[in-house]
Design an enzyme around this catalytic site. Structure first.
Site, PDB file in Angstrom:
ATOM      1  N   HIS A 146      29.496 -53.483  65.709  1.00 51.15           N
ATOM      2  CA  HIS A 146      28.328 -53.253  66.536  1.00 51.15           C
ATOM      3  C   HIS A 146      27.173 -53.727  66.357  1.00 51.15           C
ATOM      4  O   HIS A 146      26.254 -53.668  67.453  1.00 51.15           O
ATOM      5  CB  HIS A 146      28.514 -51.678  66.879  1.00 51.15           C
ATOM      6  CG  HIS A 146      29.888 -51.245  67.551  1.00 51.15           C
ATOM      7  ND1 HIS A 146      30.396 -51.383  68.658  1.00 51.15           N
ATOM      8  CD2 HIS A 146      30.509 -50.015  66.917  1.00 51.15           C
ATOM      9  CE1 HIS A 146      31.576 -50.814  68.810  1.00 51.15           C
ATOM     10  NE2 HIS A 146      31.307 -49.920  67.818  1.00 51.15           N
ATOM     11  N   ALA A 147      26.860 -54.078  64.941  1.00 54.95           N
ATOM     12  CA  ALA A 147      25.511 -54.430  64.754  1.00 54.95           C
ATOM     13  C   ALA A 147      25.022 -55.737  65.553  1.00 54.95           C
ATOM     14  O   ALA A 147      25.870 -56.733  65.572  1.00 54.95           O
ATOM     15  CB  ALA A 147      25.528 -54.661  63.179  1.00 54.95           C
TER      16      ALA A 147
END
Ligand code: ZLV
Ligand code: CA
Ligand code: ZN
Length: 393
Positions: A146-147
């Site tokens: 998700h980063a």
């Protein structure tokens, strides 16, 4: 004596850093780096380390992280300190930025070290692949999909997958990214949104209003502008609660088979988030160790260089089972593995059942209702087949 033999000319490397496992997101946070300790201890108990090249990975350097992340974000990540007392929402610290410090992405002691170790393992794995020293490289401490370039999101601060794929792209024309975590692989999709050199495929629970991150609809397939090379290069497989091994593996084989044929990747990066297993604290599916592992087996059979990343997984005993079975698939001993957990396995009582393959009844009591009608799954395959008409190698 493990009894595991090493086929000649087929190399698997295993990349981990025990210092990662010491970090804590906080008592009540579902992400427990300790699951890595439990996984590794089961893998070692089975004797699998004798069939792999084992490396303690290093921490990624600032410059390596900056191949994807903005320096503003990295500088901030390197200097923020954990807050001495837990903060309530009214009293939020105005100095926090980049989505850091909330309850999903808390600040904790050694945060920067933890992130750079996760990315270091992923990069070491990528380099073993590009130098042809490994056919499969395993980095269970990675997979933090998700980063974003300048933002933390969903327990992920540094996108080790993107950093590793960028390394692969220095040597290979095309990389196929596959994500079997129960959450949408939004960070990786976004990073490669505008290129036709990376095709991203995520299987996930999709419910825009009630399940994180809410993106990844069937028709979100890359830039809508046909002249953008990334158009059609994002594949999304939105699913509902309760999907079974049989359905998932049918979808996986048929979708990935078609993609490999059309896109003709030179390497595969597979995120093996174990929160898609039945009984996960955050997940909603009915997958068993066998069905999750079948995805790894399918990718291995494609015969291309392969990186296996970890990812989510919030019921540590199930995470350890899945990543152990998947390590056995990588080294090719899955058909000879004893389902009875080795007697000397550390923390053996943590596993509740003494088998590597508990039944759905053992895991859940009552299986979760399956909300994936066969007709919908066929529509999904149909949509993706049509999408792939626009893709060529
Ligand atoms: O497995 O969180 O739902 C890769 C991965 O894919 C949210 N976050 C966001 C949207 C609004 N917030 C809620 C804030 C939640 C705060 C802390 C939890 C604490 C206890 C139990 C569950 C959660 C939780 N948080 C469940 N789902 C969330 C998601 C983030 C999921 C990240 C998945 C990461 C490693
Ligand atoms: Ca996914
Ligand atoms: Zn997840």
């Amino acid at each position: 004596e493990s009894g595991i033999t090493r086929p000649k000319g087929y190399n698997v490397s295993f990349h981990c850093n025990p210092d990662m496992e010491k970090h804590h997101f906080g008592m009540t946070h579902p992400m427990k780096p300790w699951r890595l300790t439990l996984s590794k201890s089961l893998i070692y108990s089975y004797g699998m380390s004798f069939a792999m090249d084992n490396y303690i990975s290093r921490a990624a350097t600032y410059e390596e992280l900056a191949s994807f992340h903005s320096t503003d974000y990295l500088d901030f990540l390197g200097t923020v300190l954990p807050e001495p007392v837990p903060r309530d929402l009214e009293n939020s610290n105005p100095d926090l930025k980049f989505n850091l410090g909330g309850s999903d992405c808390p600040l904790f002691d050694g945060l920067y070290d933890y992130c750079s170790m996760s990315a270091g393992g992923a990069l070491d794995a990528a380099r073993k692949i590009t130098s042809k020293q490994s056919d499969i490289a395993i980095a269970w401490g990675g997979g933090l999909h998700h980063a974003k370039k300048a933002e933390a999101s969903g327990f992920c601060y540094i996108n080790d997958i993107v950093v590793a794929i960028l390394e692969l792209l220095r040597f290979y024309p095309r990389v196929l990214y596959i994500d079997i975590d129960v959450h949408h692989g939004d960070g990786v999709e976004e990073a490669f949104f505008s290129t036709d050199r990376v095709m991203t495929v995520s299987f996930h629970k999709y419910d825009p209003n009630n399940f994180f991150p809410g993106t990844g609809a069937l028709d979100d397939n890359g830039p809508k502008n046909e002249h953008n090379p990334g158009a059609h290069h994002a594949v999304n497989v939105p699913l509902n609660d309760g999907i079974t091994d049989e359905q998932y593996d049918m979808l996986f084989d048929s979708i990935i088979g078609k993609i490999v044929e059309k896109f003709r990747p030179s390497a595969i990066a597979l995120q093996c988030g174990a929160d898609s297993l039945a009984g996960d604290r955050l997940g909603r599916f009915n997958l068993q160790v066998q069905g999750h592992g079948a995805c790894v087996e399918f990718c291995k059979k494609v015969g291309l260089p392969l990186i296996l990343f970890g990812g989510g997984g919030y019921t540590p005993r199930n995470v350890a089972r899945a990543w152990t079975y998947e390590t056995s698939i990588a080294i090719g001993c899955q058909d000879n593995i004893n389902p009875l957990l080795p007697q000397h396995t550390p923390w053996r009582e943590q596993f509740r059942q003494d088998t590597l393959f508990p039944t759905l009844e053992q895991i859940l009591g009552e299986p979760r209702q399956n909300r994936n009608p066969q007709k919908r799954l066929q529509e999904i395959v149909q949509h993706i087949s049509e999408q792939l008409r626009f893709v060529q190698a």
